[in-house]
Scaffold this motif. Structure first.
Motif, PDB file in Angstrom:
ATOM      1  N   LEU A  92       0.974  -1.308   0.081  1.00  0.00           N
ATOM      2  CA  LEU A  92       0.081   0.034  -0.088  1.00  0.00           C
ATOM      3  C   LEU A  92       0.643   1.245   0.138  1.00  0.00           C
ATOM      4  N   TYR A  93       1.871   1.193   0.893  1.00  0.00           N
ATOM      5  CA  TYR A  93       2.599   2.729   1.101  1.00  0.00           C
ATOM      6  C   TYR A  93       3.484   2.796  -0.110  1.00  0.00           C
ATOM      7  N   GLU A  94       3.988   1.736  -0.441  1.00  0.00           N
ATOM      8  CA  GLU A  94       4.778   1.587  -1.678  1.00  0.00           C
ATOM      9  C   GLU A  94       4.077   2.343  -2.932  1.00  0.00           C
TER      10      GLU A  94
ATOM     11  N   PRO B  89       6.153  10.332  -4.275  1.00  0.00           N
ATOM     12  CA  PRO B  89       7.464   9.786  -3.827  1.00  0.00           C
ATOM     13  C   PRO B  89       7.912  10.674  -2.359  1.00  0.00           C
ATOM     14  N   ASP B  90       7.275  11.820  -2.245  1.00  0.00           N
ATOM     15  CA  ASP B  90       7.478  12.749  -1.095  1.00  0.00           C
ATOM     16  C   ASP B  90       6.295  12.493  -0.057  1.00  0.00           C
ATOM     17  N   HIS B  91       5.433  11.719  -0.072  1.00  0.00           N
ATOM     18  CA  HIS B  91       4.487  11.731   0.798  1.00  0.00           C
ATOM     19  C   HIS B  91       4.950  11.339   2.138  1.00  0.00           C
ATOM     20  N   VAL B  92       4.884  12.313   3.072  1.00  0.00           N
ATOM     21  CA  VAL B  92       5.786  12.024   4.354  1.00  0.00           C
ATOM     22  C   VAL B  92       5.026  10.909   5.080  1.00  0.00           C
ATOM     23  N   GLU B  93       3.729  10.774   5.347  1.00  0.00           N
ATOM     24  CA  GLU B  93       3.086   9.656   6.039  1.00  0.00           C
ATOM     25  C   GLU B  93       3.230   8.631   5.561  1.00  0.00           C
ATOM     26  N   ALA B  94       3.292   8.310   4.229  1.00  0.00           N
ATOM     27  CA  ALA B  94       3.696   6.857   3.580  1.00  0.00           C
ATOM     28  C   ALA B  94       4.979   6.607   3.669  1.00  0.00           C
TER      29      ALA B  94
ATOM     30  N   ARG C  45      16.367  -1.018   6.442  1.00  0.00           N
ATOM     31  CA  ARG C  45      15.537  -0.521   5.375  1.00  0.00           C
ATOM     32  C   ARG C  45      14.749   0.611   6.059  1.00  0.00           C
ATOM     33  N   ALA C  46      14.262   0.391   7.336  1.00  0.00           N
ATOM     34  CA  ALA C  46      13.521   1.271   7.787  1.00  0.00           C
ATOM     35  C   ALA C  46      13.919   2.685   7.994  1.00  0.00           C
ATOM     36  N   GLU C  47      15.295   2.879   8.463  1.00  0.00           N
ATOM     37  CA  GLU C  47      15.939   4.143   8.911  1.00  0.00           C
ATOM     38  C   GLU C  47      15.786   5.046   7.865  1.00  0.00           C
ATOM     39  N   PRO C  48      16.224   4.831   6.777  1.00  0.00           N
ATOM     40  CA  PRO C  48      16.151   5.749   5.496  1.00  0.00           C
ATOM     41  C   PRO C  48      14.909   6.299   5.173  1.00  0.00           C
ATOM     42  N   GLN C  49      13.850   5.717   5.207  1.00  0.00           N
ATOM     43  CA  GLN C  49      12.474   5.854   5.162  1.00  0.00           C
ATOM     44  C   GLN C  49      11.891   6.980   6.354  1.00  0.00           C
ATOM     45  N   ILE C  50      12.363   6.516   7.485  1.00  0.00           N
ATOM     46  CA  ILE C  50      11.943   7.312   8.504  1.00  0.00           C
ATOM     47  C   ILE C  50      12.636   8.691   8.714  1.00  0.00           C
TER      48      ILE C  50
ATOM     49  N   PHE D 243      11.289  15.701   5.760  1.00  0.00           N
ATOM     50  CA  PHE D 243      10.179  16.514   5.073  1.00  0.00           C
ATOM     51  C   PHE D 243       9.164  17.187   5.880  1.00  0.00           C
ATOM     52  N   GLY D 244       9.597  17.105   7.312  1.00  0.00           N
ATOM     53  CA  GLY D 244       8.688  17.815   8.118  1.00  0.00           C
ATOM     54  C   GLY D 244       7.897  17.106   9.399  1.00  0.00           C
TER      55      GLY D 244
END
Length: 86
Positions: A1-3, A10-15, A31-36, A42-43
């Motif tokens: 879903l989030y992908e 691509p810059d959807h902060v919540e996703a 894999r989690a750290e760079p996404q978070i 982005f805010g």
């Protein structure tokens, strides 16, 4: 879903953040750290964002950075229980 959301936005902060949380819950902090981290650039700056980032940082061995992230969570909400657990 989030992908799927990130494919379109691509810059959807919540996703970004929630995809990172999914990776974290699946035991893949690398894999989690760079996404978070990206979502926070982005805010996103709520206490739970920082505690999730602290958990990911701990999982990849960046303990000093994890403590900094937990401190940021506590600065925003001194009673945030998860930040006390880092």
């Amino acid at each position: 879903l989030y992908e799927g959301v990130l494919t379109m936005l691509p810059d959807h902060v919540e996703a970004l953040h929630l995809l990172g949380v999914v990776h974290l819950e699946r035991g893949d902090p690398s894999r989690a750290e760079p996404q978070i981290a990206r979502s926070m650039r982005f805010g996103l700056d709520q206490p739970w964002n920082f505690t999730n980032h602290a958990a990911a940082l701990t999982g990849i061995g960046r303990h000093r950075d994890a403590l900094d992230a937990a401190a940021q969570a506590l600065a925003r909400d001194p009673g945030h229980a998860r930040a006390h657990a880092v």
